[in-house]
Write a protein that holds these residues in place. Structure first.
Motif, PDB file in Angstrom:
ATOM      1  N   UNK A 397       0.825  -1.205   0.000  1.00 19.54           N
ATOM      2  CA  UNK A 397       0.000   0.000   0.000  1.00 19.54           C
ATOM      3  C   UNK A 397       0.857   1.252   0.000  1.00 19.54           C
ATOM      4  N   UNK A 398       1.929   1.248   0.805  1.00 18.92           N
ATOM      5  CA  UNK A 398       2.826   2.403   0.843  1.00 18.92           C
ATOM      6  C   UNK A 398       3.483   2.615  -0.519  1.00 18.92           C
ATOM      7  N   UNK A 399       3.873   1.526  -1.158  1.00 15.93           N
ATOM      8  CA  UNK A 399       4.475   1.630  -2.485  1.00 15.93           C
ATOM      9  C   UNK A 399       3.479   2.190  -3.496  1.00 15.93           C
ATOM     10  N   UNK A 400       2.227   1.742  -3.398  1.00 14.58           N
ATOM     11  CA  UNK A 400       1.200   2.231  -4.307  1.00 14.58           C
ATOM     12  C   UNK A 400       0.940   3.723  -4.090  1.00 14.58           C
ATOM     13  N   UNK A 401       0.916   4.152  -2.832  1.00 17.98           N
ATOM     14  CA  UNK A 401       0.717   5.576  -2.532  1.00 17.98           C
ATOM     15  C   UNK A 401       1.856   6.411  -3.106  1.00 17.98           C
ATOM     16  N   UNK A 402       3.072   5.930  -2.955  1.00 20.61           N
ATOM     17  CA  UNK A 402       4.227   6.666  -3.496  1.00 20.61           C
ATOM     18  C   UNK A 402       4.142   6.764  -5.022  1.00 20.61           C
ATOM     19  N   UNK A 460      -6.320   5.472   3.057  1.00 17.11           N
ATOM     20  CA  UNK A 460      -7.269   4.952   4.031  1.00 17.11           C
ATOM     21  C   UNK A 460      -6.980   3.508   4.376  1.00 17.11           C
ATOM     22  N   UNK A 461      -6.730   2.703   3.341  1.00 14.38           N
ATOM     23  CA  UNK A 461      -6.377   1.308   3.608  1.00 14.38           C
ATOM     24  C   UNK A 461      -5.063   1.208   4.364  1.00 14.38           C
ATOM     25  N   UNK A 462      -4.120   2.091   4.029  1.00 16.53           N
ATOM     26  CA  UNK A 462      -2.834   2.070   4.734  1.00 16.53           C
ATOM     27  C   UNK A 462      -3.025   2.448   6.202  1.00 16.53           C
ATOM     28  N   UNK A 463      -3.852   3.456   6.441  1.00 16.15           N
ATOM     29  CA  UNK A 463      -4.116   3.842   7.827  1.00 16.15           C
ATOM     30  C   UNK A 463      -4.824   2.723   8.573  1.00 16.15           C
ATOM     31  N   UNK A 464      -5.666   1.991   7.862  1.00 17.11           N
ATOM     32  CA  UNK A 464      -6.358   0.870   8.482  1.00 17.11           C
ATOM     33  C   UNK A 464      -5.363  -0.190   8.934  1.00 17.11           C
ATOM     34  N   UNK A 465      -4.394  -0.474   8.069  1.00 18.56           N
ATOM     35  CA  UNK A 465      -3.382  -1.479   8.419  1.00 18.56           C
ATOM     36  C   UNK A 465      -2.530  -1.005   9.583  1.00 18.56           C
ATOM     37  N   UNK A 466      -2.153   0.264   9.562  1.00 13.79           N
ATOM     38  CA  UNK A 466      -1.292   0.790  10.622  1.00 13.79           C
ATOM     39  C   UNK A 466      -2.057   1.088  11.899  1.00 13.79           C
ATOM     40  N   UNK A 467      -3.393   0.916  11.883  1.00 13.33           N
ATOM     41  CA  UNK A 467      -4.169   1.065  13.111  1.00 13.33           C
ATOM     42  C   UNK A 467      -4.568   2.487  13.433  1.00 13.33           C
TER      43      UNK A 467
END
Length: 605
Positions: A397-402, A460-467
């Motif tokens: 997800x982080x890679x996709x955001x970048x 949003x999905x990344x924030x979900x994973x990171x809690x």
């Protein structure tokens, strides 16, 4: 020392020696030329070697070069490419500074040598001509002297003879005088020729030949100096690239020193870490307590025994067994009907312990399966990468955001450039139509807006994973799970469709459930009467959750409930509202307070 005085009589030997000197120079030129060809060939081989081991673009090898050891190897390949370039420089410099210069010098040397020896041969011919003139004058003087002696003797003979007339005597006397005069003239000519020859010979051996030989000596010495300078240049060409080659070697050493085994080990963790928790301890199964069979159990076994039911296995489920039966069975057990083995299971083990053991075993097996087929499923997984383990999902997800942010920046740069172009067109209409870029600007604005929405979605999905944020709604989660199941089956028909369930395990394929044809309602009834689990704490619902899937329970925001089973690493917590209502909710939707006796307080937000 001068060749003109020391080697005045070695004209032929000097001619041979100077020709040998030119041959040596041409041999040296050939040697340097072959050296340049070797340097070019070596440089080409080094470049090919470096290119051969360079990582291919858009391949798995390119990903391997994120480790320090492989980056050091890549730096070595790049430095070897520069190293090859220095050998090309050696070849180029030797060709221009040695081969080219010496080739021109050899041509000039041959012309100069030809001129000097031509002058020497001309001087030799001149002295030989003078010598021939001297010899002719000498022979003529000798002949005239002999003729004068014979005429004198004849006159004396005639004068002594009394019978000879006076006229004959006078004639003889006049002839003798004439011969004597001719002899004197020849003598004078011979003397003059001899003096001239001696003078020419002196000039030849002491002036002309020394001068010519001196020029030849100087020419030969220049040749020797020139070949010495070329040899020095030969070494200097190598010495000039030594600092650069040294820098290449220093860079290789620096790259080797940058290898960090600890960092590479950490990168391996980051690359393959799944984020799952290790399995907990296996519960003790007490086989000493008999299990009371209920009416529903008896009816289940009787109905199955009477019907002589045997499961049917399709092509996909070939080799799959009833989950409660051990894989290694004796021949006697293999012949028994499935209903008999199920009855033995129901009467020999406490139901609740067996159910938990079954659940744990299935979870462990499916987690292992997830690890094995992860690389296959990853390429065809859902958009939010929910098919991946937590840590790998976060990285993707982080890679996709970048990547999306980079795309946004590119689109914005194009927009800014077009905006400036439009301003120029407005100020200078003759340069172009300002309205011609409006369509492209609107397209860029739309693209930027779409990309920003994509970034917000993935963040949003990344924030979900990171809690940092609550999980998506249940409807979105189920849609993601459905999409994942469709793509997973397309990638590997042998892998089980993965659908998130409250107990952390994964359900079997629907086709397998159909082929098994086991009455699910009867089996579920067997576990309806199991003893309720003890509470291990309480929890408070942070968000409203609509439990639409089987096994889940709906909760309202702010509601207080009992915790009967904590999160096992699958993202679900089992709670109870009352004696009749219990089920699973997402762990991130509740704040859990465990009892003091249960490992202290622990909070999941």
């Amino acid at each position: 020392m001068s060749w003109g005085t020391e080697l005045w009589d070695q004209f032929d030997n000097l001619e041979k020696h100077t020709q040998w000197g030119i041959d040596v120079l041409e041999k040296y030129i050939k040697f340097v030329k072959e050296r340049t060809e070797i340097e070019l060939s070596y440089a080409k081989q080094l470049r090919n070697l470096s290119k051969k081991y360079q990582p291919k673009k858009n391949s798995k090898e390119e990903e391997e070069y994120r480790y320090t050891s492989t980056r050091a190897f890549l730096a070595t390949l790049n430095e070897m490419n520069d190293y090859a370039g220095q050998h090309e420089v050696i070849s180029e410099n030797m060709t221009s500074l040695i081969i080219g210069e010496l080739t021109r010098y050899v041509q000039e040397l041959k012309q100069e040598r030809k001129s000097h020896f031509h002058d020497g041969r001309k001087a030799q011919q001149h002295i030989e001509t003078c010598w021939k003139q001297l010899e002719a004058s000498k022979r003529r003087f000798e002949r005239d002297c002999k003729e004068a002696d014979r005429a004198q003797q004849y006159f004396e003979k005639m004068d002594a003879d009394i019978n000879v007339t006076k006229a004959d005597v006078e004639k003889a006397r006049q002839q003798a005088q004439l011969r004597h005069q001719m002899a004197e003239d020849s003598k004078a000519e011979y003397s003059s020729t001899l003096q001239k020859f001696n003078s020419e010979q002196h000039d030849h051996y002491y002036t002309h030949i020394p001068n010519i030989f001196q020029k030849i000596q100087e020419m030969e010495e220049r040749r020797i100096v020139r070949i010495g300078e070329s040899m020095k240049t030969f070494a200097e060409v190598d010495r000039q690239v030594i600092p650069i080659i040294g820098k290449c070697l220093d860079e290789i050493t620096k790259a080797a020193e940058s290898v960090d085994h600890k960092n590479d080990s950490q990168m391996v963790i980051e690359a393959y870490k799944s984020g799952f928790e290790p399995p907990g301890d296996v519960d003790f199964e007490d086989f000493t307590q008999p299990m009371k069979r209920t009416v529903s159990e008896s009816s289940l076994s009787n109905s199955r025994g009477d019907g002589k039911y045997e499961p049917k296995f399709g092509s996909k489920s070939k080799g799959k067994l009833w989950p409660f039966i051990k894989k290694n069975k004796s021949p006697k057990q293999q012949k028994e009907p499935l209903s008999h083995r199920f009855n033995e299971f129901m009467t020999s083990k406490p139901k609740i312990h067996c159910f938990r053991s079954l659940k744990r075993g299935l979870s462990l097996k499916l987690i292992t399966l997830n690890t094995q087929v992860w690389s296959l499923i990853e390429g065809a997984g859902p958009e939010d990468f929910s098919n991946l383990p937590p840590e790998q999902r976060r990285k993707k997800l982080q890679q996709k955001v970048d990547e999306l942010n980079k795309d946004i920046q590119k689109e914005m740069d194009q927009r800014d450039a077009l905006t400036k172009m439009k301003d120029v067109y407005i100020k200078n209409p003759q340069m172009g139509d300002a309205a011609s870029v409006d369509h492209r600007l609107s397209e860029l604005e739309q693209n930027i807006e779409k990309l920003r929405l994509e970034v917000q979605k993935f963040e949003g999905w990344l924030a979900e994973v990171e809690g940092r944020l609550p999980m998506r709604t249940e409807q979105a989660r189920r849609q993601s799970g459905l999409y994942e199941a469709q793509n997973t089956s397309a990638v590997n028909s042998c892998a089980q469709d993965r659908e998130s369930s409250p107990d952390g395990s994964y359900t079997e394929e629907q086709s397998q459930e159909t082929e098994m044809k086991v009455p699910a309602t009867d089996f579920d009834d067997e576990f309806d009467d199991e003893e309720p689990l003890p509470t291990i704490g309480t929890c408070k619902a942070l968000y409203t959750f609509e439990g639409q899937n089987e096994g889940t329970i709906s909760v309202a925001e702010g509601e207080m409930l009992y915790v009967i089973e904590e999160d096992k690493g699958d993202g679900w917590t089992r709670i109870r509202r009352n004696e009749d209502e219990e089920g699973y909710v997402p762990t991130s939707y509740v704040e859990v307070y465990l009892d003091k006796n249960a490992k202290g307080a622990m909070t999941y937000i």
